[in-house]
Scaffold this motif. Sequence first.
Motif, PDB file in Angstrom:
ATOM      1  N   SER A 403     -54.701 -42.471 -80.902  1.00 12.41           N
ATOM      2  CA  SER A 403     -54.447 -42.712 -82.324  1.00 12.41           C
ATOM      3  C   SER A 403     -55.006 -44.090 -82.675  1.00 12.41           C
ATOM      4  CB  SER A 403     -52.940 -42.649 -82.574  1.00 12.41           C
ATOM      5  OG  SER A 403     -52.672 -43.066 -83.883  1.00 12.41           O
ATOM      6  N   ARG A 435     -53.232 -31.210 -89.524  1.00 11.65           N
ATOM      7  CA  ARG A 435     -51.764 -31.165 -89.453  1.00 11.65           C
ATOM      8  C   ARG A 435     -51.163 -30.899 -90.842  1.00 11.65           C
ATOM      9  NH1 ARG A 435     -48.606 -32.093 -85.092  1.00 11.65           N
ATOM     10  NH2 ARG A 435     -49.808 -32.421 -83.192  1.00 11.65           N
ATOM     11  N   GLU A 526     -42.517 -39.604 -78.272  1.00 11.69           N
ATOM     12  CA  GLU A 526     -43.709 -38.905 -77.721  1.00 11.69           C
ATOM     13  C   GLU A 526     -44.993 -39.437 -78.351  1.00 11.69           C
ATOM     14  OE1 GLU A 526     -42.367 -34.979 -79.002  1.00 11.69           O
ATOM     15  OE2 GLU A 526     -42.022 -34.423 -76.918  1.00 11.69           O
TER      16      GLU A 526
HETATM   17  S1  PPS Z   1     -52.757 -33.945 -81.184  1.00 13.85           S
HETATM   18  O1  PPS Z   1     -52.086 -34.530 -79.995  1.00 13.85           O
HETATM   19  O2  PPS Z   1     -54.189 -33.833 -80.960  1.00 13.85           O
HETATM   20  O3  PPS Z   1     -52.137 -32.681 -81.599  1.00 13.85           O
HETATM   21  O4  PPS Z   1     -52.546 -35.014 -82.344  1.00 13.85           O
HETATM   22  P1  PPS Z   1     -53.241 -34.979 -83.781  1.00 13.85           P
HETATM   23  O5  PPS Z   1     -53.094 -33.648 -84.403  1.00 13.85           O
HETATM   24  O6  PPS Z   1     -54.611 -35.529 -83.681  1.00 13.85           O
HETATM   25  O7  PPS Z   1     -52.347 -35.929 -84.643  1.00 13.85           O
HETATM   26  C1  PPS Z   1     -52.416 -37.263 -84.439  1.00 13.85           C
HETATM   27  C2  PPS Z   1     -52.030 -38.002 -85.705  1.00 13.85           C
HETATM   28  O8  PPS Z   1     -50.638 -37.835 -85.942  1.00 13.85           O
HETATM   29  C3  PPS Z   1     -50.000 -39.109 -86.116  1.00 13.85           C
HETATM   30  N1  PPS Z   1     -48.857 -39.126 -85.176  1.00 13.85           N
HETATM   31  C4  PPS Z   1     -48.889 -39.170 -83.827  1.00 13.85           C
HETATM   32  N2  PPS Z   1     -49.896 -39.300 -82.947  1.00 13.85           N
HETATM   33  C5  PPS Z   1     -49.602 -39.285 -81.630  1.00 13.85           C
HETATM   34  N3  PPS Z   1     -48.343 -39.181 -81.145  1.00 13.85           N
HETATM   35  C6  PPS Z   1     -47.298 -39.064 -81.990  1.00 13.85           C
HETATM   36  N4  PPS Z   1     -46.064 -38.920 -81.505  1.00 13.85           N
HETATM   37  C7  PPS Z   1     -47.556 -39.058 -83.389  1.00 13.85           C
HETATM   38  N5  PPS Z   1     -46.774 -38.931 -84.475  1.00 13.85           N
HETATM   39  C8  PPS Z   1     -47.575 -38.981 -85.542  1.00 13.85           C
HETATM   40  C9  PPS Z   1     -51.042 -40.167 -85.942  1.00 13.85           C
HETATM   41  O9  PPS Z   1     -51.303 -40.669 -87.219  1.00 13.85           O
HETATM   42  C10 PPS Z   1     -52.288 -39.445 -85.454  1.00 13.85           C
HETATM   43  O10 PPS Z   1     -53.429 -39.726 -86.239  1.00 13.85           O
HETATM   44  P2  PPS Z   1     -54.688 -40.554 -85.698  1.00 13.85           P
HETATM   45  O11 PPS Z   1     -55.761 -40.317 -86.721  1.00 13.85           O
HETATM   46  O12 PPS Z   1     -55.062 -39.994 -84.342  1.00 13.85           O
HETATM   47  O13 PPS Z   1     -54.225 -41.949 -85.641  1.00 13.85           O
END
Ligand code: PPS
Length: 571
Positions: A403, A435, A526
């Motif tokens: 992230s 999402r 998580e």
């Molecule tokens: S995954 O693992 O691939 O299904 O995750 P993804 O769909 O890419 O979603 C990641 C974005 O959700 C937010 N977010 C989190 N990320 C990681 N862990 C946790 N627990 C979580 N909760 C919320 C976060 O903003 C991620 O976005 P990005 O763009 O990656 O920062």
Amino acid sequence: MSDVLSNTDPIAELFVSPESAVKMKREAADLVGWDLTPRQLCDLELLMNGGFNPLRGFLGQADYDGVLERMRLASGRLWPIPVTLDVPAAFAERIEIGQDVALRDPEGVPLAILSVSDKWTPDKAREAAAVFGADDRAHPAVSYLHDRAGEVYLGGPVTGIAAPTHYDYRARRDTPNELRALFRKLGWRKIVAFQTRNPLHRAHQELTFRAAREAQANLLIHPVVGLTKPGDIDHFTRVRCYEAVLDKYPASTTHLSLLNLAMRMAGPREAVWHGLIRKNHGVTHFIVGRDHAGPGKNSQGEDFYGPYDAQDLFAEHQAEIGVEMVPFKQMVYVDERAQYFPSDEVEKGLTVLSISGTELRRRLREGLEIPDWFSYPEVVAELRRTSPPRARQGFTVFFTGLSGSGKSTIANALMVKLMELGGRPVTLLDGDVVRKHLSSELGFSKEHRDINIRRIGYVASEITKNGGIAICAPIAPYAATRAGVREMVEAFGAFVEVHVATPLEECERRDRKGLYKLAREGKIKEFTGISDPYEEPGAPELRVETVSVTPDDCAQEVMLKLEQLGLIGVA
Ligand code: PPS
């Protein structure tokens, strides 16, 4: 033991009368139902229409053992390939010996009733060694047996209600009895069949016609359109190619008919099987080539079967099969003569030209010339329509990283650059966006993350299949799930994995969304990198580094990679 039928008499089918079929169809609704797999559907069709004569159903255990050990049914009749109904153990537990099971097509329509006489758990390693010669998963049928087929086999006689429905090329599909009747009507007494799972080029036309002329016979082009080797050209394209080649034979000499067989790629045993199936379809001669129905290389990089094993096994059994083998002659083009000749008849010193399958695929992929001496312009045009050069095919760029690593920013920049280039539609499947629109009910457990990534993979594979560009930018922390997506996409086009390798400390330092702070405080559970794993890609197509490189430059690196892979550029 040729109590086999003449070539023109009707062959026994397993169907009941139309009146009984209506009644049975109604009764089938009360039976336990089994939804046939694509392979079982092919097998059932040939069982019911007599293509697998003398089988009257899916093999019972005594027949199965005989087929494995002696290539014979319990009755002593020659039969080289086990035609079995595999089901999962949980389904088998509900089935008693003597019970009737409704066999249904994918829409749930009952096609037949199986009266279960046998139920057993096969030793798959033994089956693989006996039928395919090696328990090696590099063999597509062995991998199918271990990884896709159910654990338990159900055997017993089959009563046919209805043939499976086909919506494609109906006029080109003939049952054994339809072909027998056609040959009778046309007065064809000798018929050479040619089995194929590939498009036909000039050399095939030459060899098949020569085979027919030598046997003083008519010709049946009998391609398999059921299941062939994974990776083969789809049957829609092939049939269009066959139709183009059909015009190249002298009028009234040749018939094209499609066979809905599920091939096993069992080499010698498969050749004998093909002969028996063709006998049932009323032919008298069968062309067996070098490495007939060969599965390719084993896990040691060697051929599974010797090049002439299939011809040898066929020759040994040909009286019993009731079909005469016509050994396939390797045809080569002789430049000085501007003609094809069998390779053993070419005079010394002449120039022999040939293009291998691999070279043909390369030329198609790269949009290079395919000469007229090799194939017919109509066939080449069909192949080019289905396999455009890479720079016109769909593909997927799959960003993965922590992230805040910069995936979305780079993905957005890449999207714009690809749109500037034009030619193909571009779709961005960003983590956050997915999402919101596709996975709004999901959280961040391993199970939910996997569902989310598989959904992205499915959409990307559909986009790729339809010639578009999918850019995905989720975290996708699990290597096995990413590998699954790769497999889904690669069925249709290229999959370019880009690891956005920003270190955790840097992501946390940037903390653009303030999520790392909350994760450290335990307010988000998580969280990838903090309280949840991230498995780094071992061998991505590209790894980009964002600490000292701008997102625009990273996107440019991806563009160069795409260019290097032939995915963008002049088409
Ligand atoms: S995954 O693992 O691939 O299904 O995750 P993804 O769909 O890419 O979603 C990641 C974005 O959700 C937010 N977010 C989190 N990320 C990681 N862990 C946790 N627990 C979580 N909760 C919320 C976060 O903003 C991620 O976005 P990005 O763009 O990656 O920062």
